[in-house]
Design a protein around this motif. Structure first.
Motif, PDB file in Angstrom:
ATOM      1  N   PHE A  39       8.760  -7.701  -3.956  1.00  0.00           N
ATOM      2  CA  PHE A  39       9.389  -9.178  -3.901  1.00  0.00           C
ATOM      3  C   PHE A  39       8.360  -9.999  -2.589  1.00  0.00           C
ATOM      4  N   LEU A  40       8.316 -11.305  -2.618  1.00  0.00           N
ATOM      5  CA  LEU A  40       7.592 -12.092  -1.860  1.00  0.00           C
ATOM      6  C   LEU A  40       6.011 -11.633  -2.035  1.00  0.00           C
ATOM      7  N   SER A  41       5.709 -11.376  -3.195  1.00  0.00           N
ATOM      8  CA  SER A  41       4.205 -10.986  -3.573  1.00  0.00           C
ATOM      9  C   SER A  41       3.734  -9.973  -2.841  1.00  0.00           C
ATOM     10  N   ALA A  42       4.030  -9.683  -1.507  1.00  0.00           N
ATOM     11  CA  ALA A  42       3.351  -8.608  -0.808  1.00  0.00           C
ATOM     12  C   ALA A  42       4.018  -7.609  -0.286  1.00  0.00           C
ATOM     13  N   TRP A  43       5.570  -7.839  -0.461  1.00  0.00           N
ATOM     14  CA  TRP A  43       6.677  -6.970   0.194  1.00  0.00           C
ATOM     15  C   TRP A  43       6.970  -5.998  -0.982  1.00  0.00           C
ATOM     16  N   ARG A  44       7.438  -4.693  -0.383  1.00  0.00           N
ATOM     17  CA  ARG A  44       7.917  -3.710  -1.452  1.00  0.00           C
ATOM     18  C   ARG A  44       8.791  -2.785  -0.618  1.00  0.00           C
ATOM     19  N   VAL A  45       9.847  -2.506  -1.063  1.00  0.00           N
ATOM     20  CA  VAL A  45      10.848  -1.537  -0.448  1.00  0.00           C
ATOM     21  C   VAL A  45      11.102  -0.258  -1.598  1.00  0.00           C
ATOM     22  N   ALA A  46      11.060   0.612  -0.954  1.00  0.00           N
ATOM     23  CA  ALA A  46      11.457   1.926  -1.950  1.00  0.00           C
ATOM     24  C   ALA A  46      12.238   3.011  -1.418  1.00  0.00           C
ATOM     25  N   VAL A  47      13.025   3.589  -2.176  1.00  0.00           N
ATOM     26  CA  VAL A  47      13.817   4.586  -1.774  1.00  0.00           C
ATOM     27  C   VAL A  47      13.358   5.831  -2.731  1.00  0.00           C
ATOM     28  N   ARG A  48      13.514   7.106  -1.999  1.00  0.00           N
ATOM     29  CA  ARG A  48      13.277   8.427  -2.582  1.00  0.00           C
ATOM     30  C   ARG A  48      14.051   9.425  -2.381  1.00  0.00           C
ATOM     31  N   SER A  49      13.923  10.310  -3.375  1.00  0.00           N
ATOM     32  CA  SER A  49      14.801  11.617  -3.245  1.00  0.00           C
ATOM     33  C   SER A  49      14.036  12.857  -4.034  1.00  0.00           C
ATOM     34  N   GLY A  50      14.164  14.073  -3.593  1.00  0.00           N
ATOM     35  CA  GLY A  50      13.423  15.162  -4.065  1.00  0.00           C
ATOM     36  C   GLY A  50      14.135  16.395  -3.742  1.00  0.00           C
ATOM     37  N   TRP A  51      13.618  17.262  -4.690  1.00  0.00           N
ATOM     38  CA  TRP A  51      14.092  18.814  -4.580  1.00  0.00           C
ATOM     39  C   TRP A  51      13.037  19.476  -4.977  1.00  0.00           C
TER      40      TRP A  51
ATOM     41  N   ASP B 186       6.611  -1.540   2.624  1.00  0.00           N
ATOM     42  CA  ASP B 186       5.454  -2.107   2.674  1.00  0.00           C
ATOM     43  C   ASP B 186       5.484  -3.556   2.814  1.00  0.00           C
ATOM     44  N   ALA B 187       4.470  -4.141   3.986  1.00  0.00           N
ATOM     45  CA  ALA B 187       4.462  -5.405   4.114  1.00  0.00           C
ATOM     46  C   ALA B 187       2.868  -5.597   4.152  1.00  0.00           C
ATOM     47  N   GLY B 188       2.324  -5.812   3.000  1.00  0.00           N
ATOM     48  CA  GLY B 188       0.985  -6.162   2.938  1.00  0.00           C
ATOM     49  C   GLY B 188       0.306  -5.158   3.403  1.00  0.00           C
ATOM     50  N   ARG B 189      -0.637  -4.961   4.273  1.00  0.00           N
ATOM     51  CA  ARG B 189      -1.570  -3.693   4.446  1.00  0.00           C
ATOM     52  C   ARG B 189      -0.677  -2.859   5.556  1.00  0.00           C
ATOM     53  N   PHE B 190       0.555  -3.013   5.935  1.00  0.00           N
ATOM     54  CA  PHE B 190       1.231  -2.279   6.896  1.00  0.00           C
ATOM     55  C   PHE B 190       2.426  -1.567   6.236  1.00  0.00           C
ATOM     56  N   ARG B 191       2.537  -0.248   6.347  1.00  0.00           N
ATOM     57  CA  ARG B 191       3.525   0.512   5.692  1.00  0.00           C
ATOM     58  C   ARG B 191       4.180   1.357   6.672  1.00  0.00           C
ATOM     59  N   ILE B 192       5.672   1.419   6.577  1.00  0.00           N
ATOM     60  CA  ILE B 192       6.255   2.548   7.336  1.00  0.00           C
ATOM     61  C   ILE B 192       7.252   3.425   6.550  1.00  0.00           C
ATOM     62  N   ASN B 193       7.255   4.645   6.574  1.00  0.00           N
ATOM     63  CA  ASN B 193       8.101   5.328   5.778  1.00  0.00           C
ATOM     64  C   ASN B 193       8.912   6.332   6.701  1.00  0.00           C
ATOM     65  N   PHE B 194       9.992   6.577   6.144  1.00  0.00           N
ATOM     66  CA  PHE B 194      10.762   7.702   6.905  1.00  0.00           C
ATOM     67  C   PHE B 194      11.449   8.585   5.932  1.00  0.00           C
ATOM     68  N   ALA B 195      11.621   9.897   6.263  1.00  0.00           N
ATOM     69  CA  ALA B 195      12.321  10.761   5.456  1.00  0.00           C
ATOM     70  C   ALA B 195      13.134  11.914   6.353  1.00  0.00           C
ATOM     71  N   GLN B 196      14.201  12.503   5.467  1.00  0.00           N
ATOM     72  CA  GLN B 196      15.195  13.545   5.915  1.00  0.00           C
ATOM     73  C   GLN B 196      15.113  14.806   5.172  1.00  0.00           C
ATOM     74  N   VAL B 197      14.465  15.822   5.823  1.00  0.00           N
ATOM     75  CA  VAL B 197      14.500  16.971   4.934  1.00  0.00           C
ATOM     76  C   VAL B 197      15.595  17.884   5.294  1.00  0.00           C
ATOM     77  N   LEU B 198      16.539  18.016   4.226  1.00  0.00           N
ATOM     78  CA  LEU B 198      17.652  18.865   4.285  1.00  0.00           C
ATOM     79  C   LEU B 198      17.662  20.275   4.432  1.00  0.00           C
ATOM     80  N   LYS B 199      18.645  21.069   5.105  1.00  0.00           N
ATOM     81  CA  LYS B 199      18.432  22.664   4.936  1.00  0.00           C
ATOM     82  C   LYS B 199      17.157  23.010   5.178  1.00  0.00           C
ATOM     83  N   GLY B 200      16.431  23.025   6.128  1.00  0.00           N
ATOM     84  CA  GLY B 200      15.179  23.518   6.454  1.00  0.00           C
ATOM     85  C   GLY B 200      15.495  24.808   7.224  1.00  0.00           C
ATOM     86  N   PRO B 201      14.414  25.356   7.347  1.00  0.00           N
ATOM     87  CA  PRO B 201      14.570  26.893   8.304  1.00  0.00           C
ATOM     88  C   PRO B 201      15.185  26.521   9.607  1.00  0.00           C
TER      89      PRO B 201
END
Length: 613
Positions: free
Chosen positions: A272-284, A303-318
Motif C-alpha cells: 500500500f502507499l506504493s512503497a509500503w509493504r506489510v507481511a506475516v509469515r509462518s513455517g514448520w 518494508d518502508a521504501g529502502r528500510f525494512r524491519i522483521n521479527f520472528a518467534q521460533v517455538l519449541k527450540g532446544p
C-alpha cells in the motif's frame, strides 16, 4: 574440569523423520522412519554450531525454507546466488536471543556493480554466536572465566550465468573455548532460477565445504549441507519483495552428519502507499536444531521504501522459544547502466502495450546490445514477435520485413513480405522486396548446401588420408594406393596424395620383382597387373606384364607337354584312371591344345567301356 555450554555440544538421538516435497512433486509430510541421506555413526557431531545457525529474520519466519527466495543480505548465508536480486547497496543487522544467554549477531553488506553488460554483486558478512561468560570450576574452586564464542567472516560474489543466477562464498571460521582458539575456512556455492512469469522460483546451495576444524588433538568435520528448495507466488508476479499476495515455499535440507529435514513456509503480504509493504509469515520444520520434534515459527515484517524491519518467534527450540529481529536498509544509487536498462525495458513494455511494435523492438535491441542474456528483455522480445505475427498493418509489416532483411534474417523477411503482399497486394515495393528476400534466402540455402557438401568432402578426405597413412605404415601398399587414389579423385591437387601414390607404386613394383626372383611368377604378375589397372600408361609396368605373360605361357606349355607325355605313358600301360587325371591337368594348362582334348576323350571312352567312368 572445563564446562562447555550445551549449545556447543551437538549430540542428538535418532528420531522418526517427517519430510516434505513441497511445490516440486506434492505437498505432503509424513513419518519416514530412520531413512537417512548422509547419515553417519557420529550423527550430529559436526560443527561448529555457527555454521548451522541461520541468519536473517525473514528466513526464520519461513522456518528457514529460504534457499529459493533469498533476496537480501541474509543470502550471504542461505544461498549466495540470491545476492544478484538486490538492486542497491544494502546493510542488514540481526540479533537473536534465547534462554541460557545464547546470543546471535549478524552484520552483512552488499555492493551491486556493473561489468561487461551484466549486473554483479559483491558481499561481506560477519556472524557471531556466543553465550554469557561463566566461571571455570576445578575441584570446587574457580580457576578462571570463560567467554565461548564462534564466528565467521565471509566474502561473496554473484552474477547471472545463462538463465540462472549463481554465487559463491569463501569464509573464515573461528571457534573460541576458554583460552583455546581454532581456525579453518569453508566455501559455499548456490544457484537460483525463476520461471518466465516469475511465479515459480527454485534454488539449491551447498554449504560449508572445507577442511575440518582442528580442536586440541582432534579434527572436527564441518557440517556439509545440501539445500534444495522451490517457491510459488499467488497474486502479484515475482517472489521478491515488495510483491504482494501469498508466497509458498518448500525445502529439503540434507546434512552430511544427520537426517534430512523437510521445511515449508508461507507469507502473506499486502502493499500500500506504493512503497509500503506489510507481511506475516509462518513455517514448520520436521525437526529443529537439537531436537527431534517438529518446530514452528511465526513472524512478520514491514518494508518502508529502502528500510525494512522483521521479527520472528521460533517455538519449541532446544533452549526454549527464541526471539529474533533484524533491520535492513538499502542505500546509494543503482548502477547507471542498470537504471538505463530498466528504463528502456519500461519504455519497451509501454510501447508494446500501445501497439507501437517498432519502438518496442528498438528499445529491446538497445538492451540486448549490452546485455544479450537479460531475461526480461528476451521475454519482451518473445512478446513483440508474437504481436508481430498477429499484426496486419501494412506499414508495420513492411518495416519489420526491412528490419529482418537488414539483419540478414531472410526467412523472417520473406514471412513478413509475403504477409504484406497478401494483406495489401498494391503496397509500393512489397512484391519487389519479397522477390529480393526470396532470392537471397535461396542463395543462402544453396550456399549452406555447398558448405555442407564441402565439410562432408573435407571430413571424407581427412578419413581417407588417415587410413592411407596407416595402411602405408603397415606396408599394406595395395590398400594404401587405393586410398590415395580416392583422395586424388576428391582433390586432385593434393601433393601428399601424389607422393603417397608414387611411394606405394614403387613399393609394389619392388615387391613384384622380389616375387619374380623367387620364382612366383603368378604372384608377381598379379601385382604388376594391379599397377597397370592403377596407371595403364606406365610403360615400365606394361613391359613387365608382357614379359611375365610370355614366361608364364612358355612355362605352362612346357608343364602341359610334360603332363601330356605322362598321360600317354599311363594310357599305353593301361592305367586309364591315371591317364585321365594327367590329361585333365594338361588341358587346364593348355586349353586350346586339340591333341590333349582328343586324348582325354579317348581315355574317358575306355573307362566307360570298362565300367569305370
Amino acid at each position: 574440569m572445563k564446562v562447555i555450554p550445551r549449545f556447543f555440544q551437538r549430540q542428538r538421538k535418532p528420531f522418526p523423520l517427517s519430510m516434505g516435497f513441497v511445490l516440486v512433486v506434492t505437498v505432503a509430510f509424513g513419518s519416514v522412519g530412520h531413512a537417512t541421506f548422509f547419515s553417519k555413526k557420529d550423527r550430529g557431531h559436526h560443527g561448529p554450531t555457527v555454521l548451522q545457525t541461520g541468519v536473517g529474520v525473514r528466513a526464520a519466519g519461513f522456518a528457514e525454507s529460504y534457499v529459493a527466495v533469498a533476496d537480501d543480505a541474509s543470502a550471504l548465508y542461505w544461498n549466495p546466488a540470491g545476492l544478484d536480486r538486490v538492486s542497491t547497496q544494502e546493510v542488514l543487522f540481526m540479533q537473536g536471543e534465547s534462554f541460557g544467554g545464547k546470543t546471535q549477531d549478524f552484520l552483512g553488506y552488499l555492493l551491486p556493480f556493473w561489468a561487461r553488460g551484466e549486473r554483479r554483486t559483491l558481499g561481506v558478512g560477519y556472524s557471531r554466536l556466543s553465550v554469557d561468560s561463566f566461571d571455570l570450576m576445578e575441584e570446587g574452586q574457580t580457576v578462571g572465566r570463560a567467554e565461548p564464542s564462534e564466528s565467521t567472516l565471509g566474502f561473496s560474489y554473484a552474477q547471472v550465468v545463462g538463465a540462472v543466477s549463481a554465487g559463491a562464498t569463501v569464509k573464515a571460521v573461528e571457534q573460541k573455548l576458554d583460552d583455546e582458539t581454532a581456525h579453518t575456512w569453508a566455501a559455499d556455492m548456490g544457484v537460483q532460477g525463476r520461471s518466465i512469469n516469475e511465479r515459480w522460483a527454485w534454488g539449491a546451495s551447498a554449504l560449508n565445504m572445507g577442511p575440518a576444524l582442528p580442536v586440541d588433538d582432534t579434527h572436527v568435520p564441518l557440517p556439509l549441507t545440501l539445500r534444495l528448495g522451490a517457491a510459488y507466488r499467488f497474486g502479484d508476479a515475482g517472489t521478491k519483495a515488495p510483491a504482494g499476495g501469498v508466497l509458498l515455499t518448500g525445502q529439503i535440507d540434507l546434512p552430511d552428519d544427520d537426517l534430512a529435514v523437510g521445511r515449508v513456509g508461507v507469507e502473506y503480504a499486502k502493499s500500500f502507499l506504493s512503497a509500503w509493504r506489510v507481511a506475516v509469515r509462518s513455517g514448520w520444520a520436521s525437526r529443529g536444531v537439537g531436537t527431534d520434534s517438529g518446530q514452528w515459527s511465526l513472524g512478520g515484517g514491514v518494508d518502508a521504501g529502502r528500510f525494512r524491519i522483521n521479527f520472528a518467534q521460533v517455538l519449541k527450540g532446544p533452549l526454549g522459544n527464541e526471539t529474533r529481529a533484524d533491520v535492513a536498509m538499502g542505500f546509494g544509487r543503482e548502477p547507471v547502466a542498470q537504471i538505463q536498462r530498466r528504463q528502456r525495458l519500461e519504455r519497451g513494455q509501454n510501447a508494446l502495450s500501445q501497439g507501437n511494435l517498432l519502438e518496442a523492438q528498438a528499445e529491446v535491441d538497445q538492451i540486448l546490445a549490452t546485455s544479450p542474456r537479460h531475461r526480461p528483455a528476451l521475454n519482451l522480445t518473445r512478446d513483440i514477435r508474437a504481436a508481430y505475427s498477429d499484426s496486419i498493418d501494412p506499414p508495420t509489416l513492411f518495416a519489420q520485413g526491412r528490419a529482418a532483411f537488414d539483419k540478414g534474417n531472410d526467412d523472417g523477411a520473406v514471412a513478413f513480405f509475403r504477409k504484406l503482399v497478401v494483406v495489401s497486394p498494391q503496397y509500393p515495393e512489397g512484391k519487389m522486396w519479397l522477390d529480393k528476400a526470396e532470392k537471397r534466402a535461396d542463395q543462402k540455402k544453396i550456399a549452406q548446401v555447398e558448405m555442407s557438401v564441402k565439410k562432408a568432402r573435407e571430413k571424407e578426405l581427412a578419413k581417407l588420408v588417415n587410413t592411407a597413412k596407416e595402411a602405408q605404415h603397415r606396408k599394406e601398399w595395395a590398400t594404401a594406393l587405393a586410398r590415395w587414389r580416392k583422395v586424388l579423385i576428391l582433390d586432385g591437387s593434393r601433393t601428399d596424395a601424389k607422393a603417397g601414390v608414387a611411394a606405394c607404386r614403387d613399393s609394389l613394383y619392388q615387391q613384384g620383382e622380389e616375387l619374380q626372383k623367387k620364382g612366383d611368377g603368378e604372384g608377381a604378375l598379379a601385382i604388376f597387373r594391379s599397377l597397370t589397372v592403377d596407371d595403364p600408361g606406365d610403360k615400365r609396368v606394361a613391359r613387365r606384364v608382357a614379359d611375365l605373360q610370355q614366361d608364364l605361357a612358355r612355362s605352362r606349355a612346357a608343364e602341359g607337354k610334360k603332363k601330356y607325355d605322362e598321360g600317354v605313358d599311363a594310357y599305353t600301360a593301361g592305367d586309364f584312371k591315371r591317364a585321365q587325371i594327367l590329361f585333365r591337368q594338361a588341358l587346364e594348362l593348355q586349353p586350346q591344345d586339340t591333341a590333349v582334348r582328343q586324348a582325354l576323350e579317348r581315355t574317358e571312352s575306355e573307362l566307360k567301356r570298362n565300367g569305370k567312368p
